[in-house]
Design a protein around this motif. Structure first.
Motif, PDB file in Angstrom:
ATOM      1  N   ASP A 118       0.796  -1.101  -0.091  1.00  0.00           N
ATOM      2  CA  ASP A 118       0.006  -0.072   0.032  1.00  0.00           C
ATOM      3  C   ASP A 118       0.630   1.266   0.017  1.00  0.00           C
ATOM      4  O   ASP A 118       0.284   2.322  -0.326  1.00  0.00           O
ATOM      5  CB  ASP A 118      -0.874   0.154   1.159  1.00  0.00           C
ATOM      6  CG  ASP A 118      -2.197  -0.891   0.980  1.00  0.00           C
ATOM      7  OD1 ASP A 118      -2.357  -1.304  -0.075  1.00  0.00           O
ATOM      8  OD2 ASP A 118      -2.980  -0.782   2.079  1.00  0.00           O
ATOM      9  N   GLY A 121       3.695   1.574  -1.820  1.00  0.00           N
ATOM     10  CA  GLY A 121       4.329   1.584  -3.169  1.00  0.00           C
ATOM     11  C   GLY A 121       5.453   0.996  -3.281  1.00  0.00           C
ATOM     12  O   GLY A 121       6.154   1.030  -4.279  1.00  0.00           O
ATOM     13  N   LYS A 159       7.641  -0.271  -6.687  1.00  0.00           N
ATOM     14  CA  LYS A 159       6.805  -0.723  -7.764  1.00  0.00           C
ATOM     15  C   LYS A 159       7.177  -0.125  -8.948  1.00  0.00           C
ATOM     16  O   LYS A 159       7.111  -0.686 -10.162  1.00  0.00           O
ATOM     17  CB  LYS A 159       5.495  -0.430  -7.516  1.00  0.00           C
ATOM     18  CG  LYS A 159       5.088  -1.186  -6.335  1.00  0.00           C
ATOM     19  CD  LYS A 159       3.464  -1.186  -6.310  1.00  0.00           C
ATOM     20  CE  LYS A 159       3.056  -2.108  -4.972  1.00  0.00           C
ATOM     21  NZ  LYS A 159       1.550  -2.027  -4.408  1.00  0.00           N
ATOM     22  N   THR A 179     -12.032   1.974  -0.594  1.00  0.00           N
ATOM     23  CA  THR A 179     -10.963   0.995  -0.585  1.00  0.00           C
ATOM     24  C   THR A 179     -11.580  -0.297   0.088  1.00  0.00           C
ATOM     25  O   THR A 179     -11.660  -1.360  -0.301  1.00  0.00           O
ATOM     26  CB  THR A 179      -9.882   1.318  -0.082  1.00  0.00           C
ATOM     27  OG1 THR A 179      -9.140   2.409  -0.725  1.00  0.00           O
ATOM     28  CG2 THR A 179      -8.768   0.097  -0.052  1.00  0.00           C
ATOM     29  N   ARG A 232      -1.946  -1.750 -12.652  1.00  0.00           N
ATOM     30  CA  ARG A 232      -0.867  -1.949 -12.199  1.00  0.00           C
ATOM     31  C   ARG A 232       0.187  -1.066 -12.524  1.00  0.00           C
ATOM     32  O   ARG A 232       1.083  -0.285 -12.037  1.00  0.00           O
ATOM     33  CB  ARG A 232      -0.436  -3.279 -12.235  1.00  0.00           C
ATOM     34  CG  ARG A 232      -1.188  -3.942 -10.974  1.00  0.00           C
ATOM     35  CD  ARG A 232      -1.369  -5.785 -11.380  1.00  0.00           C
ATOM     36  NE  ARG A 232       0.022  -6.237 -11.347  1.00  0.00           N
ATOM     37  CZ  ARG A 232       0.580  -7.130 -10.213  1.00  0.00           C
ATOM     38  NH1 ARG A 232      -0.137  -6.783  -9.001  1.00  0.00           N
ATOM     39  NH2 ARG A 232       1.667  -7.526 -10.187  1.00  0.00           N
ATOM     40  N   GLU A 261      -0.467   2.267 -11.206  1.00  0.00           N
ATOM     41  CA  GLU A 261       0.132   2.405  -9.975  1.00  0.00           C
ATOM     42  C   GLU A 261       1.533   2.548  -9.787  1.00  0.00           C
ATOM     43  O   GLU A 261       2.054   3.339  -9.246  1.00  0.00           O
ATOM     44  CB  GLU A 261      -0.196   0.764  -9.255  1.00  0.00           C
ATOM     45  CG  GLU A 261       0.189   0.736  -7.883  1.00  0.00           C
ATOM     46  CD  GLU A 261      -0.016  -0.670  -7.249  1.00  0.00           C
ATOM     47  OE1 GLU A 261       0.383  -1.560  -7.919  1.00  0.00           O
ATOM     48  OE2 GLU A 261      -0.080  -0.852  -6.226  1.00  0.00           O
ATOM     49  N   ARG A 262       2.375   1.930 -10.884  1.00  0.00           N
ATOM     50  CA  ARG A 262       3.804   2.274 -10.971  1.00  0.00           C
ATOM     51  C   ARG A 262       4.152   3.521 -11.301  1.00  0.00           C
ATOM     52  O   ARG A 262       5.162   4.315 -10.948  1.00  0.00           O
ATOM     53  CB  ARG A 262       4.434   1.303 -11.971  1.00  0.00           C
ATOM     54  CG  ARG A 262       4.223  -0.026 -11.767  1.00  0.00           C
ATOM     55  CD  ARG A 262       5.169  -1.166 -12.719  1.00  0.00           C
ATOM     56  NE  ARG A 262       4.756  -0.962 -13.940  1.00  0.00           N
ATOM     57  CZ  ARG A 262       3.873  -1.636 -14.636  1.00  0.00           C
ATOM     58  NH1 ARG A 262       3.311  -2.378 -14.095  1.00  0.00           N
ATOM     59  NH2 ARG A 262       3.868  -1.715 -15.987  1.00  0.00           N
ATOM     60  N   LEU A 316      -3.374   5.504  -3.911  1.00  0.00           N
ATOM     61  CA  LEU A 316      -2.452   4.552  -3.834  1.00  0.00           C
ATOM     62  C   LEU A 316      -2.938   3.325  -3.402  1.00  0.00           C
ATOM     63  O   LEU A 316      -2.828   2.197  -4.045  1.00  0.00           O
ATOM     64  CB  LEU A 316      -0.906   4.846  -3.265  1.00  0.00           C
ATOM     65  CG  LEU A 316       0.049   4.299  -3.719  1.00  0.00           C
ATOM     66  CD1 LEU A 316       0.469   4.037  -5.130  1.00  0.00           C
ATOM     67  CD2 LEU A 316       1.418   4.809  -2.972  1.00  0.00           C
ATOM     68  N   ARG A 317      -3.593   3.325  -2.194  1.00  0.00           N
ATOM     69  CA  ARG A 317      -4.188   2.248  -1.540  1.00  0.00           C
ATOM     70  C   ARG A 317      -5.141   1.736  -2.323  1.00  0.00           C
ATOM     71  O   ARG A 317      -5.379   0.497  -2.693  1.00  0.00           O
ATOM     72  CB  ARG A 317      -4.777   2.520  -0.170  1.00  0.00           C
ATOM     73  CG  ARG A 317      -3.749   2.788   1.007  1.00  0.00           C
ATOM     74  CD  ARG A 317      -4.632   2.916   2.156  1.00  0.00           C
ATOM     75  NE  ARG A 317      -5.365   1.593   2.772  1.00  0.00           N
ATOM     76  CZ  ARG A 317      -6.439   1.766   3.218  1.00  0.00           C
ATOM     77  NH1 ARG A 317      -7.005   3.031   3.347  1.00  0.00           N
ATOM     78  NH2 ARG A 317      -7.201   0.762   3.495  1.00  0.00           N
ATOM     79  N   VAL A 319      -5.562   1.920  -5.678  1.00  0.00           N
ATOM     80  CA  VAL A 319      -5.171   1.413  -6.876  1.00  0.00           C
ATOM     81  C   VAL A 319      -4.515  -0.074  -6.739  1.00  0.00           C
ATOM     82  O   VAL A 319      -4.873  -0.857  -7.220  1.00  0.00           O
ATOM     83  CB  VAL A 319      -4.406   2.406  -7.745  1.00  0.00           C
ATOM     84  CG1 VAL A 319      -3.402   1.841  -8.838  1.00  0.00           C
ATOM     85  CG2 VAL A 319      -5.148   3.657  -8.269  1.00  0.00           C
ATOM     86  N   ASN A 320      -4.061   0.033  -5.679  1.00  0.00           N
ATOM     87  CA  ASN A 320      -3.338  -1.581  -5.193  1.00  0.00           C
ATOM     88  C   ASN A 320      -4.422  -2.491  -5.077  1.00  0.00           C
ATOM     89  O   ASN A 320      -4.378  -3.343  -5.504  1.00  0.00           O
ATOM     90  CB  ASN A 320      -2.661  -1.046  -3.893  1.00  0.00           C
ATOM     91  CG  ASN A 320      -1.676  -2.680  -3.730  1.00  0.00           C
ATOM     92  OD1 ASN A 320      -1.536  -3.340  -4.528  1.00  0.00           O
ATOM     93  ND2 ASN A 320      -1.328  -2.688  -2.331  1.00  0.00           N
ATOM     94  N   SER A 342      -6.226  -3.562  -8.342  1.00  0.00           N
ATOM     95  CA  SER A 342      -5.642  -4.917  -9.074  1.00  0.00           C
ATOM     96  C   SER A 342      -6.261  -6.384  -8.580  1.00  0.00           C
ATOM     97  O   SER A 342      -6.215  -7.177  -9.252  1.00  0.00           O
ATOM     98  CB  SER A 342      -4.379  -4.643  -9.309  1.00  0.00           C
ATOM     99  OG  SER A 342      -3.360  -4.874  -8.231  1.00  0.00           O
TER     100      SER A 342
END
Ligand code: B12
Ligand code: B12
Ligand code: B12
Ligand SMILES: C[C@H]1O[C@@H](n2cnc3c(N)ncnc32)[C@H](O)[C@@H]1O
Ligand SMILES: C[C@H]1O[C@@H](n2cnc3c(N)ncnc32)[C@H](O)[C@@H]1O
Ligand SMILES: C[C@H]1O[C@@H](n2cnc3c(N)ncnc32)[C@H](O)[C@@H]1O
Ligand SMILES: [Mg+2]
Ligand SMILES: [Mg+2]
Ligand SMILES: [Mg+2]
Lengths: 181, 181, 181
Positions: B9, B11, B23, C90, C130, C133-134, C149-150, C152-153, C156
């Motif tokens: 979470d 990164g 990542k 989330t 993903r 996310e990168r 970020l959480r 999007v993680n 996936s």
């Protein structure tokens, strides 16, 4: 001649006129991504039927013009470009957008990308064209390919409108964004 | 065990053998993009039918080998690779290209990506594999994964030919590029 | 108002509140890639039918939330965000993953991305999320957008499970990775 030449096995390749560059050269990134957008348009076309003939013709013309754009990006800055995009090509996109827009309801909100399968594929192509545009911008600091940039900017609006038009052709409702869920 | 572990979470994530990296580490970019290419091949397979059994088997073998490639990219340079690609894997691709090519007309011009839906998906996979190749090249300056690079280079030619072969299987005409439109 | 405004023809564009930035600005890269993921989800939805109503609703809620995420990324760090993602969003993803997982066999091995066409599209969406996310991770060093970020993680993992669930809905067997081929 075999399709695989093995000449790129170590990671470099050639531009038009033969200069060797690494495969992650900004020009290769840019035309490689236009190739990806081209393939996504190919998916959209594969999902349309003969009744949509003039729509298919329009999309295939765009596929052809993406090879022109690619050719320009694959030509070193100091060499002559064989297939050059002109302002008329960009205007052609604008004319088609205007024609389709005349049949579509005005928008005052985002739409959820999707609808019928060909519309969904056109939205995917739209976002890949925009990715290519971002790559060309970074590379633009190096050398001017002004008309390619204008063409690609207009192309994403063309593909957005084409997606809406594909839904119209297939009687598929658009889903407007309803932010409060 | 739940599929979501929440450990990423913030990164960062882990390679094989456990080293933590952000990542957007070049290795993660590379195997993440091969995962994307793998998914595009999955789309192509999903559009084929039982009659195309041996063609499906070939594509699924490639999907499996992409996990081998991913495993190599996800292993730090100083550790042993569990699933390693060998020259035989690349030759396997070449043999299939040769077999399909023997049934296809010779090409002296680009083709518009597309055709039947599975061919269109294979063109999309082709361009994503080439994107992965560009990422591996940048990362290659850091450490050698020579066979992965050869395999991936050959794979885009395999996918190009597979797209043409899918059109042959489905009696779909290829559209050659006609640059003067 | 026409869809094409031509204001971006030179390669710059605007964020929310109007600041001009080049189109390859990290924020634009990030929300542009979420737009691409959104379009891939649109393809998955386009391949589902009315019987899958609650599944479609779930995916469209995610499409909507991707506009929230985009809005956050498109807002400069010193300005108020209009549509903000919260921890509840989330958690909503987690709850759906848990519900679907309860109906699915436990996994002890990778699966070949694919299956029915909608499942294959969901795998493609998964890998694009993903990629986004990168990009967000690289940009995170600049400014915090922790909840994005959480989200999007988790997204996936949601899309991975959604792909498996689509195959369950369509009676399509999963193909487990068999590394020794
Ligand atoms: C730029 C480029 C691309 C661009 C597209 C071109 C563009 N304008 O946007 C992209 C990235 C899309 C591309 C893709 C591919 N390309 Co290319 N490409 C080139 C390159 C560098 C220049 C071509 C060009 O635009 N020339 C400008 C025109 C005006 O000049 P031309 O010489 O008359 O070009 C014609 C011929 O090259 C021709 N052609 C002649 N024989 C063949 C055979 C094949 C198989 C193909 C696809 C084309 C082709 O088509 C052109 C148009 O008339 C050449 C290498 C070189 N330095 O010439 C390779 C080249 C033509 N490509 C090649 C290959 C293999 C491919 C791909 C199959 C790779 C892949 N696996 O994805 C695909 C095919 C895509 C498709 N849809 O058909 C090979 C062809 C080898 C062969 N067997 O003859 C070449 C020669 C490179 C090499 N390996 O040596 N390519
Ligand atoms: C590299 C890697 C990937 C690569 C693929 C591997 C490759 N070779 O190319 C990519 C990027 C494709 C990937 C994708 C995913 N991965 Co992964 N991946 C890894 C990693 C880092 C190494 C795995 C590997 O290749 N090991 C090498 C082999 C030789 O060793 P092994 O230990 O025997 O590996 C086996 C097990 O890991 C196994 N496996 C065992 N239990 C489970 C459970 C699940 C759910 C999965 C998918 C696999 C799996 O499959 C391997 C093959 O035999 C591990 C973490 C780690 N450090 O081990 C995570 C890991 C296996 N992945 C995980 C997850 C969640 C996924 C995804 C679902 C993420 C997503 N939302 O997209 C997908 C699933 C893709 C699919 N098609 O099934 C989790 C599984 C958690 C769990 N519930 O058990 C792990 C443990 C990471 C974590 N979060 O802690 N992954
Ligand atoms: C961020 C952004 C995006 C993000 C999405 C937003 C997000 N939150 O993730 C992404 C990258 C996905 C995007 C895509 C597009 N966008 Co945009 N986007 C913006 C931007 C910068 C901010 C919008 C926003 O989120 N505002 C926050 C909300 C809370 O404020 P708001 O002002 O009330 O926003 C509403 C209106 O902007 C509105 N809206 C009003 N009229 C119109 C007309 C059209 C055609 C559209 C699509 C939306 C729209 O929808 C918003 C939601 O209520 C604006 C420009 C700006 N600075 O305002 C352009 C803007 C709205 N986009 C525009 C366009 C053209 C598009 C695309 C068609 C581009 C393309 N070819 O792909 C697509 C459409 C995507 C879709 N599915 O509908 C144009 C609309 C021009 C017009 N005719 O009115 C604008 C004004 C930019 C410009 N060129 O000047 N965009
Ligand atoms: C509609 C909105 O999309 C953004 N925008 C403009 N061009 C691109 C691109 N190539 N990629 C991603 N986003 C873009 C701008 O913020 C614009 O206002
Ligand atoms: C067919 C042409 O495509 C280009 N080329 C070779 N490898 C790649 C790649 N990974 N991505 C994009 N373009 C590539 C070279 O210019 C080659 O000549
Ligand atoms: C399942 C495995 O995928 C890798 N991983 C985690 N996040 C991403 C991402 N955004 N893109 C690509 N790979 C990722 C890690 O190595 C993890 O262990
Ligand atoms: Mg634009
Ligand atoms: Mg090659
Ligand atoms: Mg994760």
């Amino acid at each position: 001649m075999k399709i695989y030449t093995k000449t790129g096995d170590k990671g470099d390749t050639s531009l038009i006129y033969g200069a060797r560059v690494p495969k992650n050269h900004p020009r290769v990134e840019a035309y490689g991504t236009l190739d990806e957008a081209n393939a996504a348009i190919g998916t959209a076309v594969s999902l349309l039927t003969a009744e949509n003939e003039s729509f298919i013709k329009s999309l295939q013309r765009v596929q052809t013009l993406l090879f022109h754009a690619g050719s320009e990006l694959a030509t070193p800055a100091d060499k002559e470009v064989h297939w050059k995009l002109t302002p008329q090509h960009t205007e052609m996109l604008e004319k088609e957008v205007d024609q389709w827009a005349a049949e579509l309801p005005a928008l005052k909100q985002f739409i959820l990308p999707g609808g019928c399968p060909s519309a969904a594929a056109l939205h995917q192509a739209r976002t890949i064209v925009r990715r290519a545009e971002r790559l060309i911008v970074s590379f633009e600091t190096e050398v001017r390919t002004e008309e390619v940039l204008r063409f690609v900017n207009r192309l994403s609006d063309y593909l957005f409108t084409a997606a809406r038009y594909a839904n119209l052709l297939h009687d598929t409702d658009e889903v407007l964004l309803a932010p409060d869920i």
